[in-house]
Enzyme design. Structure first.
Site, PDB file in Angstrom:
ATOM      1  N   LYS A  79       0.845  -1.201   0.000  1.00  0.00           N
ATOM      2  CA  LYS A  79       0.000   0.000   0.000  1.00  0.00           C
ATOM      3  C   LYS A  79       0.879   1.249   0.000  1.00  0.00           C
ATOM      4  O   LYS A  79       1.914   1.280   0.692  1.00  0.00           O
ATOM      5  CB  LYS A  79      -0.902  -0.038   1.246  1.00  0.00           C
ATOM      6  N   SER A 152      -9.777   1.686   2.850  1.00  0.00           N
ATOM      7  CA  SER A 152      -8.913   2.470   1.991  1.00  0.00           C
ATOM      8  C   SER A 152      -7.872   1.631   1.235  1.00  0.00           C
ATOM      9  O   SER A 152      -7.357   2.076   0.217  1.00  0.00           O
ATOM     10  CB  SER A 152      -8.176   3.521   2.818  1.00  0.00           C
ATOM     11  N   SER A 176      -9.904  -0.754   7.024  1.00  0.00           N
ATOM     12  CA  SER A 176      -9.345  -0.607   5.675  1.00  0.00           C
ATOM     13  C   SER A 176      -8.673  -1.835   5.084  1.00  0.00           C
ATOM     14  O   SER A 176      -8.316  -1.819   3.906  1.00  0.00           O
ATOM     15  CB  SER A 176      -8.350   0.544   5.653  1.00  0.00           C
TER      16      SER A 176
HETATM   17  N1  GLN Z   1     -13.161   3.834   6.289  1.00  0.00           N
HETATM   18  C1  GLN Z   1     -12.545   4.263   7.485  1.00  0.00           C
HETATM   19  C2  GLN Z   1     -12.178   5.720   7.397  1.00  0.00           C
HETATM   20  O1  GLN Z   1     -12.493   6.315   6.431  1.00  0.00           O
HETATM   21  C3  GLN Z   1     -11.374   3.396   7.802  1.00  0.00           C
HETATM   22  C4  GLN Z   1     -10.132   3.814   7.133  1.00  0.00           C
HETATM   23  C5  GLN Z   1      -8.950   2.958   7.502  1.00  0.00           C
HETATM   24  O2  GLN Z   1      -9.065   1.923   8.145  1.00  0.00           O
HETATM   25  N2  GLN Z   1      -7.792   3.451   7.119  1.00  0.00           N
HETATM   26  O3  GLN Z   1     -11.601   6.274   8.276  1.00  0.00           O
END
Ligand code: GLN
Length: 474
Positions: A79, A152, A176
């Protein structure tokens, strides 16, 4: 079956018995990238030359008769918020568009004998659930190109699901890893907070962030965990607990295991097709000899509100460093204040700005007690829910997401709806626990469904054992 669809442990066997070479394997994966990347968009950077050179080095080693590690020579994707020395690490943000880290993140360093195919797309600074907040492009779901891969870590999930890498690393602050894994039909594991060093992971919300894996099967998941877990003196929050050999947990036996089904995760708002798939998983575990116990995690309904105060508060603080001076891009101005304002106004995307504003608001004098401090107190209650539950059960079984993958563009204009995506995953981060998402079938529209297993702190092994038992039984 094409090489790019095989697991790391199958490929390791083929490499060590010289049935294939690392060059052949890497060539096949790169050819697959050429074939599908236009449609999927999993990557932000493809490290073709490095991959080819690495493959040659692994082949030389094998030809010299030396042994190779389980993930050595296996193509992987990382990532793009995990630092890779000499390779751009953008966090999918214009503010880091040309940032080349001078060092490796510890988790990546521990995988440096795997073959890096490239850096994967994400929502800007990992804030989002669909990669639509990436400043560069949206990643599409290999199962249905009109739909999102989740977020994400959508790029890392889609890379594995689309055959563009054999395994990948992502980060999980509120879901994410698990949410995109469930959207893309692969396995996603978020270890216990502190199990994997955060050194070199660009910080979003430091008390929640954790690096984890995407793999095709549970065995590969154990192998990646073996490689990346462990204390790191560069991250004082990394756990000093000894790391077991996770492959030892791959025993298909759940007899006597107590698995809790929390009633708050099976309520209105969960897609009925997901609910029935997850209830079938519970039945399957019962058939395999586990005991299913209904339980309650009473503060679950406050988890989203709590997370969306704590995470933005930490993000607002962490993102202060992008000031046009120490890191990344700069947009000039008449004086230093104007320069910083211009830089942050132009280079941060809308969602990142929203979080910075929410976070600073929650932390500001006069509101701190009402918002941030209250959120910290509720976090403690959520943690206590899990502590109480784990006195009665060994694992907790839930859906990973309330719905399956949605269409690109369908939710992006409604941030609240997007935040509700995280309903089943954020409590796990707030409590610092390990959690996995495992595929458990498809909807009638052929979209993947995932279930989540949550374990006690540092008890990744029991999650892997139960996951393996499920996988073997399918
Ligand atoms: N969807 C969540 C957010 O927008 C989780 C994001 C993540 O785990 N990096 O914060």
């Amino acid at each position: 079956m094409a090489l790019y669809d095989k697991t790391a442990h199958e490929l390791h066997e083929l490499l060590t018995t010289k049935k294939i070479s690392a060059a052949e394997l890497t060539g096949e994966v790169l050819a697959r990238v050429d074939e599908v990347e236009d449609k999927i968009g999993a990557y932000l950077t493809i490290t073709r030359d490095k991959a080819t050179a690495q493959a040659k080095a692994v082949d030389d080693k094998i030809n010299r008769g030396e042994t190779i590690a389980p993930l050595e020579g296996i193509p992987c994707a990382i990532k793009d918020n995990i630092c890779t020395k000499g390779i751009k690490t953008t966090c999918a943000s214009k503010i880091l568009e040309n940032f080349v880290p001078p060092y490796d993140a510890t988790a990546y360093k521990k995988l440096s004998d795997s073959i890096l195919i490239g850096k994967t797309n994400l929502d800007e600074f990992a804030m989002g659930s669909s990669t639509e907040n990436s400043a560069f492009h949206t990643t599409h779901n290999p199962h249905d190109l009109e739909r999102v891969a989740g977020g994400s870590s959508g790029g890392s999930a889609a890379a594995v699901a689309g055959g563009e890498a054999i395994f990948s690393l992502g980060s999980d602050t509120g879901g994410s890893i698990r949410q995109p894994a469930s959207f893309c039909g692969v396995i996603g594991f978020k270890p216990t907070y502190g199990r994997v060093s955060r050194y070199g992971l660009v910080a979003f919300a430091s008390s929640l962030d954790q690096i984890g894996s995407f793999t095709h099967d549970v065995t590969d998941c154990a192998l990646v965990l073996n490689a990346i877990c462990g204390h790191d003196e560069m991250d004082s929050t990394s756990s000093a607990a000894p790391v077991p050999d996770f492959t030892k947990a791959l025993v298909a036996d759940v007899k006597g295991l107590k698995i809790g089904l929390p009633k708050e995760y099976f309520v209105k708002g969960i897609d009925p097709e997901i609910e029935s798939a997850v209830r079938n998983v519970a039945k399957k575990y019962e058939e395999l000899g586990a005991e299913i116990i209904e339980l309650s995690l009473p503060h679950t309904e406050y988890a989203i509100a709590t997370y969306y105060l704590i995470a933005p508060a930490e993000a607002a603080t962490n993102l202060e460093r992008y000031d046009g001076v120490s890191y990344g891009a700069r947009v000039d101005g008449a004086d230093v204040v104007e320069m910083m304002t211009n830089t942050r106004t132009e280079k941060f995307g809308a969602e990142v700005k929203r979080r910075i504003m929410i976070g600073n608001y929650a932390l500001s004098a006069g509101y701190y007690d009402a918002y941030y401090l209250k959120a910290l107190k509720v976090r403690t209650l959520i943690q206590k829910d899990f502590t109480d539950a784990f006195k009665k059960v060994d694992l907790i079984l839930t859906p990973t997401t309330p719905n399956v993958s949605f269409k690109v563009g369908e939710m992006i204009s409604d941030p609240l709806k997007m935040y509700l995506q995280d309903i089943c995953t954020v409590p796990v981060n707030l409590a610092g626990l390990p959690g996995i998402s495992i595929p458990c079938g498809f909807t009638k529209d052929k979209l993947p469904i995932g279930f989540q297993l949550i374990g006690k702190a540092l008890d990744e092994a029991t999650i892997l054992k139960a996951s393996f038992a499920y996988e073997v039984s399918c």
